[in-house]
Scaffold this motif. Sequence first.
Motif, PDB file in Angstrom:
ATOM      1  N   ALA A 283     -41.289 -11.963  -6.679  1.00  0.00           N
ATOM      2  CA  ALA A 283     -39.929 -12.410  -6.364  1.00  0.00           C
ATOM      3  C   ALA A 283     -39.221 -12.928  -7.606  1.00  0.00           C
ATOM      4  CB  ALA A 283     -39.976 -13.491  -5.284  1.00  0.00           C
ATOM      5  N   ALA A 284     -39.919 -13.774  -8.373  1.00  0.00           N
ATOM      6  CA  ALA A 284     -39.316 -14.328  -9.584  1.00  0.00           C
ATOM      7  C   ALA A 284     -39.013 -13.233 -10.600  1.00  0.00           C
ATOM      8  CB  ALA A 284     -40.251 -15.377 -10.184  1.00  0.00           C
ATOM      9  N   ALA A 285     -39.927 -12.277 -10.738  1.00  0.00           N
ATOM     10  CA  ALA A 285     -39.729 -11.208 -11.718  1.00  0.00           C
ATOM     11  C   ALA A 285     -38.542 -10.318 -11.355  1.00  0.00           C
ATOM     12  CB  ALA A 285     -41.009 -10.377 -11.831  1.00  0.00           C
ATOM     13  N   MET A 286     -38.416  -9.982 -10.081  1.00  0.00           N
ATOM     14  CA  MET A 286     -37.294  -9.125  -9.683  1.00  0.00           C
ATOM     15  C   MET A 286     -35.969  -9.843  -9.853  1.00  0.00           C
ATOM     16  SD  MET A 286     -38.680  -6.853  -6.465  1.00  0.00           S
ATOM     17  CE  MET A 286     -39.674  -8.123  -5.657  1.00  0.00           C
ATOM     18  N   ALA A 287     -35.939 -11.143  -9.544  1.00  0.00           N
ATOM     19  CA  ALA A 287     -34.696 -11.904  -9.737  1.00  0.00           C
ATOM     20  C   ALA A 287     -34.327 -11.980 -11.213  1.00  0.00           C
ATOM     21  CB  ALA A 287     -34.854 -13.292  -9.135  1.00  0.00           C
ATOM     22  N   ALA A 288     -35.321 -12.235 -12.064  1.00  0.00           N
ATOM     23  CA  ALA A 288     -35.061 -12.325 -13.506  1.00  0.00           C
ATOM     24  C   ALA A 288     -34.631 -10.981 -14.081  1.00  0.00           C
ATOM     25  CB  ALA A 288     -36.307 -12.832 -14.235  1.00  0.00           C
ATOM     26  N   SER A 289     -35.157  -9.894 -13.507  1.00  0.00           N
ATOM     27  CA  SER A 289     -34.891  -8.567 -14.078  1.00  0.00           C
ATOM     28  C   SER A 289     -33.405  -8.206 -14.029  1.00  0.00           C
ATOM     29  CB  SER A 289     -35.720  -7.503 -13.358  1.00  0.00           C
ATOM     30  OG  SER A 289     -35.237  -7.270 -12.038  1.00  0.00           O
ATOM     31  N   HIS A 290     -32.647  -8.812 -13.130  1.00  0.00           N
ATOM     32  CA  HIS A 290     -31.201  -8.577 -13.090  1.00  0.00           C
ATOM     33  C   HIS A 290     -30.545  -8.971 -14.408  1.00  0.00           C
ATOM     34  CE1 HIS A 290     -27.132  -8.384 -11.457  1.00  0.00           C
ATOM     35  NE2 HIS A 290     -26.917  -9.610 -11.903  1.00  0.00           N
ATOM     36  N   TRP A 291     -31.174  -9.912 -15.152  1.00  0.00           N
ATOM     37  CA  TRP A 291     -30.592 -10.442 -16.380  1.00  0.00           C
ATOM     38  C   TRP A 291     -31.230  -9.857 -17.640  1.00  0.00           C
ATOM     39  CZ3 TRP A 291     -26.273 -13.169 -15.896  1.00  0.00           C
ATOM     40  CH2 TRP A 291     -26.008 -13.717 -14.643  1.00  0.00           C
ATOM     41  N   THR A 292     -32.136  -8.901 -17.472  1.00  0.00           N
ATOM     42  CA  THR A 292     -32.812  -8.324 -18.634  1.00  0.00           C
ATOM     43  C   THR A 292     -31.808  -7.685 -19.590  1.00  0.00           C
ATOM     44  OG1 THR A 292     -34.806  -7.889 -17.344  1.00  0.00           O
ATOM     45  CG2 THR A 292     -34.548  -6.642 -19.387  1.00  0.00           C
ATOM     46  N   GLY A 293     -31.889  -8.080 -20.861  1.00  0.00           N
ATOM     47  CA  GLY A 293     -31.043  -7.491 -21.883  1.00  0.00           C
ATOM     48  C   GLY A 293     -29.618  -7.996 -21.907  1.00  0.00           C
ATOM     49  N   ARG A 294     -29.276  -8.986 -21.087  1.00  0.00           N
ATOM     50  CA  ARG A 294     -27.897  -9.476 -21.005  1.00  0.00           C
ATOM     51  C   ARG A 294     -27.627 -10.663 -21.929  1.00  0.00           C
ATOM     52  NH1 ARG A 294     -25.355  -7.226 -16.340  1.00  0.00           N
ATOM     53  NH2 ARG A 294     -26.868  -6.221 -14.956  1.00  0.00           N
ATOM     54  N   GLY A 295     -28.676 -11.125 -22.633  1.00  0.00           N
ATOM     55  CA  GLY A 295     -28.487 -12.192 -23.609  1.00  0.00           C
ATOM     56  C   GLY A 295     -28.278 -13.569 -23.020  1.00  0.00           C
ATOM     57  N   GLN A 296     -28.606 -13.761 -21.752  1.00  0.00           N
ATOM     58  CA  GLN A 296     -28.368 -15.036 -21.075  1.00  0.00           C
ATOM     59  C   GLN A 296     -29.687 -15.566 -20.526  1.00  0.00           C
ATOM     60  OE1 GLN A 296     -24.880 -12.883 -19.023  1.00  0.00           O
ATOM     61  NE2 GLN A 296     -24.315 -15.047 -18.850  1.00  0.00           N
ATOM     62  N   LYS A 297     -30.465 -16.208 -21.385  1.00  0.00           N
ATOM     63  CA  LYS A 297     -31.821 -16.602 -21.015  1.00  0.00           C
ATOM     64  C   LYS A 297     -31.845 -17.648 -19.915  1.00  0.00           C
ATOM     65  CE  LYS A 297     -32.698 -20.264 -24.437  1.00  0.00           C
ATOM     66  NZ  LYS A 297     -33.680 -20.758 -25.431  1.00  0.00           N
ATOM     67  N   ASN A 298     -30.898 -18.580 -19.916  1.00  0.00           N
ATOM     68  CA  ASN A 298     -30.913 -19.617 -18.885  1.00  0.00           C
ATOM     69  C   ASN A 298     -30.549 -19.069 -17.517  1.00  0.00           C
ATOM     70  OD1 ASN A 298     -31.765 -21.532 -20.691  1.00  0.00           O
ATOM     71  ND2 ASN A 298     -29.799 -22.579 -20.862  1.00  0.00           N
ATOM     72  N   ASP A 299     -29.671 -18.078 -17.474  1.00  0.00           N
ATOM     73  CA  ASP A 299     -29.355 -17.442 -16.199  1.00  0.00           C
ATOM     74  C   ASP A 299     -30.573 -16.692 -15.666  1.00  0.00           C
ATOM     75  OD1 ASP A 299     -26.623 -18.212 -15.880  1.00  0.00           O
ATOM     76  OD2 ASP A 299     -26.070 -16.763 -17.413  1.00  0.00           O
ATOM     77  N   ALA A 300     -31.293 -16.031 -16.563  1.00  0.00           N
ATOM     78  CA  ALA A 300     -32.510 -15.334 -16.147  1.00  0.00           C
ATOM     79  C   ALA A 300     -33.548 -16.311 -15.618  1.00  0.00           C
ATOM     80  CB  ALA A 300     -33.080 -14.532 -17.320  1.00  0.00           C
ATOM     81  N   ASP A 301     -33.725 -17.426 -16.340  1.00  0.00           N
ATOM     82  CA  ASP A 301     -34.700 -18.432 -15.930  1.00  0.00           C
ATOM     83  C   ASP A 301     -34.293 -19.068 -14.602  1.00  0.00           C
ATOM     84  OD1 ASP A 301     -37.093 -19.750 -16.331  1.00  0.00           O
ATOM     85  OD2 ASP A 301     -36.240 -21.317 -17.576  1.00  0.00           O
ATOM     86  N   GLY A 302     -33.009 -19.367 -14.459  1.00  0.00           N
ATOM     87  CA  GLY A 302     -32.526 -19.958 -13.219  1.00  0.00           C
ATOM     88  C   GLY A 302     -32.733 -19.051 -12.024  1.00  0.00           C
ATOM     89  N   ALA A 303     -32.493 -17.750 -12.203  1.00  0.00           N
ATOM     90  CA  ALA A 303     -32.708 -16.799 -11.116  1.00  0.00           C
ATOM     91  C   ALA A 303     -34.186 -16.741 -10.732  1.00  0.00           C
ATOM     92  CB  ALA A 303     -32.213 -15.414 -11.535  1.00  0.00           C
ATOM     93  N   ALA A 304     -35.058 -16.753 -11.736  1.00  0.00           N
ATOM     94  CA  ALA A 304     -36.499 -16.724 -11.467  1.00  0.00           C
ATOM     95  C   ALA A 304     -36.943 -17.979 -10.724  1.00  0.00           C
ATOM     96  CB  ALA A 304     -37.274 -16.574 -12.776  1.00  0.00           C
ATOM     97  N   VAL A 305     -36.418 -19.134 -11.136  1.00  0.00           N
ATOM     98  CA  VAL A 305     -36.781 -20.398 -10.493  1.00  0.00           C
ATOM     99  C   VAL A 305     -36.390 -20.401  -9.022  1.00  0.00           C
ATOM    100  CG1 VAL A 305     -36.211 -22.861 -10.385  1.00  0.00           C
ATOM    101  CG2 VAL A 305     -36.748 -21.812 -12.576  1.00  0.00           C
ATOM    102  N   GLU A 306     -35.161 -20.041  -8.731  1.00  0.00           N
ATOM    103  CA  GLU A 306     -34.692 -20.094  -7.344  1.00  0.00           C
ATOM    104  C   GLU A 306     -35.434 -19.097  -6.470  1.00  0.00           C
ATOM    105  OE1 GLU A 306     -32.893 -22.470  -6.027  1.00  0.00           O
ATOM    106  OE2 GLU A 306     -33.039 -23.295  -8.055  1.00  0.00           O
ATOM    107  N   ALA A 307     -35.713 -17.902  -6.991  1.00  0.00           N
ATOM    108  CA  ALA A 307     -36.473 -16.921  -6.225  1.00  0.00           C
ATOM    109  C   ALA A 307     -37.892 -17.403  -5.971  1.00  0.00           C
ATOM    110  CB  ALA A 307     -36.493 -15.579  -6.962  1.00  0.00           C
TER     111      ALA A 307
END
Length: 331
Positions: A26-50
Motif C-alpha cells: 500500500a505504501a509503495a503504490m501510494a509513493a509511486s504516484h510521486w516517482t520522479g516528480r522531485g517532491q520527496k515530502n509528498d511521496a513520503d506523506g503519501a506512503a505514510v497515510e497509505a
Amino acid sequence: MTSKPTAAYQVTDRNLALELVRVTEAAAMAASHWTGRGQKNDADGAAVEAMRLAFDTVAIDGTVVIGEGEMDEAPMLFIGEKVGSGGPAMDIAVDPLEGTNLCAKNMPNALTVVALAEAGNFLHAPDVYMEKIVVGPDLPEGVVDLDASIGANLRELARAKRKDIGELTLCALERERHEELIAKTREAGARVMLLSDGDVAAAIAACLPDGAVDIYAGSGGAPEGVLAAAAVRCVRGQMQARLLFEDDEQIRRAREMDPGKDPSRKLGLFDLARGDVLFSATGVTAGPLLRGIRRDGRHAVTHSIVMRSKSGTVRFVEGHHDFGTKIWSTF
C-alpha cells in the motif's frame, strides 16, 4: 537468549507475514504516484497515510517504536503511535519510504519497509544516527567487530570466506563522513560500492548469497538500523551497531527510551531485534533487491520480500492490484 513466543503469536505469525506485505505494498503504490516528480515530502506523506490505513486492517495491537522523519522533518508514523485493529501486542518498526530522494529523482532502490516483533523486542531509540557493520550468514561468530579497524575486519572476513581481500566489496553510503572508511577500504585492497541513499537494502544485500556485497559499514539512521537488524535476523547474518549522538538532549531521550542501559554501548544483533521477527519490504523504484512499481492506468504490479526469523524463510511476492478497490487510494 530469545524470548518464547506466545501461543497467539505462534498461531498468527504466518498470516501476519502476508498482512505486512499488504502494508508495504500500500505504501509503495501510494509513493509511486510521486516517482520522479522531485517532491520527496509528498511521496513520503503519501506512503505514510497509505501505511496507516493499511495497518487498520491488521489484527494486532501495535505500537510504533521505531518511526521515521524526525531528522529531515518529513511526515512520519510517530514513535508511540498505535496501529492495528486489535490483537497481540506488537512492536512496529517502520520506514514508510526509505530513500525519499531516490523516489523523488526516480533513482534505484527506494523501498517501503516494516518489521514486527512481540512487544519489547525492538530497541527503542530516538531518530539519531547509528554506526553499523553487517556481514552475511555462515561465518564464524564475531568475524567482524565494530571496534576493529576496517582493514582488520576485511582481513578476517577474507580469511573466513576464503577469498583474497581484493575480491571483497564493501558497501557504504556516499557521505563526507565516510571518506576515511572508503580510503582505508581501498588501501586494504577491497572494492567499494557507494550508495546515495538506502542502507536497509544494502544491509540485506550483504547477507544474500548471490549478492554483490560482502560487508556493509558506516553510519546512517537508527530507524534504518533497527529495520536492517530485523532483516539480518531473518537471514541469519551478523550485525553490530552503536548509537551516535550530537548533543546531550539526544542522549537524554535515548536514556528515557531504553532506561537502565548505557546509550553509547555497542549493540549486538539481539540488542536491536530479539524474539521472533517478521520483515517486509516492497520496491518503489527498481534495484538489485526488488523490482519497482509498474503502473498501467488504474492498475499496478508490486514486488516484495517477506521474511520470518523463526523459519528463516525468504519469499518474494508479486502482487497485481486494482487502485479502484484500495481503501487508501485517491487516484
